[in-house]
Design an enzyme around this catalytic site. Structure first.
Site, PDB file in Angstrom:
ATOM      1  N   CYS A  89       0.839  -1.201   0.000  1.00 49.14           N
ATOM      2  CA  CYS A  89       0.000   0.000   0.000  1.00 49.14           C
ATOM      3  C   CYS A  89       0.872   1.247   0.000  1.00 49.14           C
ATOM      4  CB  CYS A  89      -0.914   0.036   1.233  1.00 49.14           C
ATOM      5  SG  CYS A  89      -2.178  -1.242   1.273  1.00 49.14           S
ATOM      6  N   CYS A 390      -7.006  -1.547 -16.178  1.00 49.62           N
ATOM      7  CA  CYS A 390      -6.481  -1.489 -14.811  1.00 49.62           C
ATOM      8  C   CYS A 390      -5.245  -0.610 -14.743  1.00 49.62           C
ATOM      9  CB  CYS A 390      -6.182  -2.898 -14.290  1.00 49.62           C
ATOM     10  SG  CYS A 390      -4.936  -3.786 -15.259  1.00 49.62           S
TER      11      CYS A 390
END
Length: 432
Positions: A89, A390
């Site tokens: 992340c 994506c």
């Protein structure tokens, strides 16, 4: 303690004080300074920081935040203890509203690069914590009996031993402890592997990338691991190979697409979250309207194929991966208006004479995009294209080709399947 620990560091340099102005496309805060443009991870606009320059990066320098002098608005406490070291992340420190705005702005910048700056995306479809249903883990045995399993550090190959993850489904996190145990027995000190875990209908699917073919005793131990860890299907393949070999399977493992069960093969594609998949399917259906004949390119095992068949479309489904197409074809038995083909669309795209048979095309390529296929779409007489992407960067390139071929961009729907990362899914509808 420095933010962004684990990054490579050059010879000692003085600290630079800077104010972060914006967040770039890769999730780094950007600051303009007399020393040049700085890319500083884990910062938000308005942060006043002291940063250390690390290395050249693009048109500026990668930098590490050594001290937060004053925090800007839009900052929150990251929900994960591994954040800042784990490379999974990059944006947990960004508050929800600011995060949603940034993702839409990232898409808006991509649209501008493609020549569609006057098209505004619809609001972001959010992703919830604890819902991601696939992950690829790095696993390494250190000296002694210690095995680490998790994600690599940012810009490095050291493995962060993940004990909890607020992004992943709990069933995926639960497999890490028994995985570490079995790997203490099967990996030699210093040896590493990668493990893909996917939560399918029917249970957890685990695929091991193995450096050498496992022997009989190793396969027996892996079968016990599957039973102990409640793994529904366990397979292996040689590192870097495509062909997979089964170890054990308990019951049916696959996916439900519009009520049709598809036995998706090991390493077969599944959208990252169930809610994200539903949002993508809804946007694709809406974009296609009542188009009677559709070519579904890069179809995988039928994520869009079966929902389109369910509303009466005649669908021709094409993908490079033979195993995925075979699974789709098996599940499609009894559907009279569905045909399939295995074809490398990167090297052998459908040509205008083939495309002109259809009323519309939906394509969902990998991150690299579909430049060769989009070039043929632009040359065809096709009136309608629905592009699922994506990667906003490759999408911008391909969208520019469609625009030059006479297509107008009608709508764009951003879908946040990749929570707290810079990645973004979208559905774009082009017509002419």
């Amino acid at each position: 303690m420095a933010l962004g620990a684990g990054a490579a560091r050059p010879a000692a340099q003085g600290l630079v004080e800077a104010t972060v102005e914006r967040i770039g496309d890769h999730g780094d805060g950007i600051a303009e300074t007399p020393q040049g443009r700085l890319y500083i991870p884990f910062t938000v606009p308005g942060d006043r920081v002291r940063a250390r320059l690390l290395r050249a990066k693009g048109d500026g320098f990668a930098a590490e935040c050594m001290a937060l002098v004053a925090g800007g608005p839009g900052r929150q406490e990251p929900p994960c203890a591994h954040f800042g070291r784990c490379g999974g992340c990059s944006l947990q420190h960004l508050a929800d509203d600011a995060y949603a705005v940034w993702k839409r702005e990232r898409l808006q910048r991509a649209l501008g690069r493609a020549g569609f700056s006057d098209t505004a995306p619809v609001p972001l479809v959010p992703s919830l914590p604890g819902t991601r249903r696939r992950a690829r883990f790095a696993v390494r045995r250190l000296r002694g009996q210690n095995v680490v399993a998790g994600f690599n550090v940012r810009d490095g190959h050291t493995v962060v031993d993940v004990q909890a993850c607020p992004v992943l489904a709990p069933q995926i996190i639960a497999v890490l402890a028994p995985l570490r145990q079995v790997m203490t027995e099967l990996l030699a000190p210093g040896q590493a592997t990668e493990v893909t875990a996917t939560l399918f209908t029917g249970g957890l699917d685990v695929l091991l990338d193995w450096p050498v073919a496992p022997g009989h005793s190793a396969l027996e131990r892996l079968a016990r691991f599957a039973a102990e860890a409640n793994v529904a299907r366990l397979s292996w393949r040689r590192s870097g190979a495509v062909v997979t070999e089964p170890v054990v399977q308990q019951g049916q493992v696959g996916a439900l697409f519009a009520g049709r069960f598809v036995a998706v093969p090991p390493a077969g594609f599944l959208q990252a979250t169930e809610a994200g998949e539903a949002a993508l399917v809804a946007a694709v259906r809406h974009g296609l309207g009542s188009a009677p004949t559709v070519a579904d390119l890069f179809c995988g095992s039928g994520t869009f194929t079966f929902p389109l068949c369910a509303v009466g479309a005649c669908v021709h489904a094409v993908d490079t991966d033979a195993a995925s197409v075979a699974a789709l074809a098996t599940a499609a038995r009894g559907l009279p208006h569905l045909s399939t083909a295995v074809r490398d669309l990167m090297r052998r795209p459908l040509l205008p004479a083939e495309l002109d048979r259809f009323d519309a095309v939906v394509l969902d390529p990998p991150r690299a995009g579909a430049q060769a296929q989009v070039t043929e779409l632009a040359r065809s007489r096709l009136p309608l294209v629905v592009y699922v992407s994506c990667n906003p960067a490759s999408f911008a390139r391909d969208a520019r080709i469609l625009r030059e071929g006479g297509f107008a961009l009608r709508t764009v729907t951003p879908v946040d399947q990749f929570l707290w990362s810079e990645h973004l899914e979208l559905v774009a509808v082009f017509g002419r």
